[in-house]
Structures are given as C-alpha cells and as structure tokens.
Scaffold this motif. Structure first.
Motif: not given
Length: 278
Positions: A199-216
C-alpha cells in the motif's frame, strides 16, 4: 498445413491476473467472433499480462512480437534464408500464428514503421488472409487465429501513431492502473510482500503519476512497484529498493529525482543518505 507444434507456444500455467472490470468477458466475446483487438493504456499497467492470461484461459497458443522501429515486414511474415542446401523459406511469427491458429500479440505496435504494420491489414478484415509475395503463397488464416495489438496513447504523435486504416480494423479496450486497493493486492501477491508495504508503494506511485506532464513523461508503473517489492522481499531496505526500482529508472533530472525521493521518504521515513545509489 503447418508442421509446427502449437504446444510450444501455449501458456502452461495460469498467469496471475486481477480483473478490474468486465475486460475478461469482453475479450472472450471478441475472440468468439475472432475480432482483432487493440489494447490501449500506459506502460506497465497489465496489458501484456492480460493477453497472456486470456491465451491461457482460452487454451490458445500465444506468439508475442516486441515491435521496434527497425522491424521490417519480412521480420513479421518471413524471408528466404541460405543454408547448406541452398535457400529455404522461414516463416515469421505472424505467418506462424496464422497457420497454427495462435493469438499473435504485437506489443507496442506504434514503435514499428507504418509500412510494416500494414501487412496485418488483410488478416484483420473479412479476408483473413496473408499474402507471401516473395514466396508466391496466399495463407488462409486458421479459424482460431486472432491479432491483438497494444500501445501507449500517451506517447502518440503525428509521426508515431497508427493509421486510421489500421485502427478501424480493431475493437479497442482501454486499460489503466488499477484502483489503489486492487493495485496493492497485485503488488503484494506478485512481489510476495505484506499488504501494508504494498500500500505504501502504491501511494508513492500515485504521487509520481500526479507529476505526469509536469516533469515526467510517465508515472511509476505497477510493474516497477512489483520490482521494488521484490527487492524488499530480498531484504533490501525499502528506501534503497525504491531508489533503485522507482526513482532512478523514471528520470535523469536531479530535481525530479529529489521530488520523487521526497515522496518515498514520506511513506518510508527510515531513509538515510547511505541508502542512496550514487
């Protein structure tokens, strides 16, 4: 009649696949009428695993082709090769699949040149035939044959996209990363780690997916989460595992790496400088 043994292409054991909707029923219905299928979705969201699972469920051979920009039509349909007895025709994977009634899966099909992918056209309409012009043969597809293609719409461009004449030969199914609870179950199962860590790994991933188009270009995929979990299962500290499997593969930008590492630290606060990869 092909002398190739279809059993060598069968999926012998059941792949783990966690359905997120009615995609299994939809695909099975498409296969019943031999409709060509296009799977759309981001990197590492389970498209290839889904095809593997459906081939197992339907008890059909599966031939997978990883498409690339250097792939030619001959790589798909076949070519004449030299041996000690002279020249010999060698079927390509698409031709083999058509002969034996396999599911032919063209993975990331937009990576191939458009003049290569048009060879599937006569197999994906009412004709269901494959002309082997160099050999002077017309292959009638086996009744069980089906074409499946996949690609990531996030990487589309005018120079790298499917022609409308290709797209409109397929039924399409859209895939995305699962809901958080489902994705955590998948990561926990595949990586053999406890659900809380997943669950913690998924929460990290969700943070990164919010950055799609904003540096990723892309956020962390479910596949990368499984990699991180597998490292953790091998007693690699979670912060170091995340650095290796989640942060470093995603970007070379130092500021973006720091941003991702901060997300890791939020959920795995035991991070230390010694855990970072140089």
């Amino acid at each position: 009649m092909s002398d190739i043994d279809p059993d060598q292409f069968r999926v012998k054991t059941e792949p783990y696949y966690r359905p997120v909707g009615n995609e299994i029923e939809q695909y099975a219905a498409a296969y019943d009428v031999r409709m060509p299928v296009m799977l759309k979705g981001p990197t590492g969201c389970g498209k290839s695993r889904f095809v593997e699972y459906m081939a197992w469920k339907l008890k059909r051979p599966l031939i997978t082709v990883a498409c690339n920009e250097d792939m030619t039509a001959s790589d798909l349909i076949g070519r004449f090769l030299l041996d000690i007895n002279g020249t010999k025709w060698q079927d390509g994977p698409l031709t083999v699949a058509a002969r034996i009634g396999a599911i032919c899966y063209l993975d990331e099909v937009v990576e191939a040149r458009q003049d290569t992918t048009v060879v599937i056209h006569p197999l994906t309409d009412h004709r269901r035939q494959l002309p082997l012009e160099k050999k002077g043969e017309l292959v009638d597809a086996h009744p069980d044959f089906q074409v499946v293609i996949s690609y990531n719409p996030g990487y589309q461009s005018m120079m790298k996209d499917l022609k409308q004449s290709t797209k409109q030969r397929f039924g399409a199914m859209s895939f995305d990363y699962p809901q958080a609870a489902t994705e955590a179950e998948i990561v926990s199962h595949e990586a053999e780690i406890d659900l809380k860590t997943a669950e913690k790994l998924v929460q990290v991933a969700q943070r990164s997916r919010n950055l799609k188009g904003h540096g990723l270009d892309e956020g962390m995929s479910t596949r990368l989460l499984v990699y991180a979990g597998q490292l953790i299962s091998q007693d690699i500290p979670a912060p170091a595992a995340c650095q290796m499997a989640l942060v470093e593969p995603l970007t070379d930008d130092a500021d973006m790496r720091d941003t991702l590492q901060a997300a890791v630290q939020t959920f795995f606060p035991e991070i230390t400088d010694s855990s970072k990869v140089a």
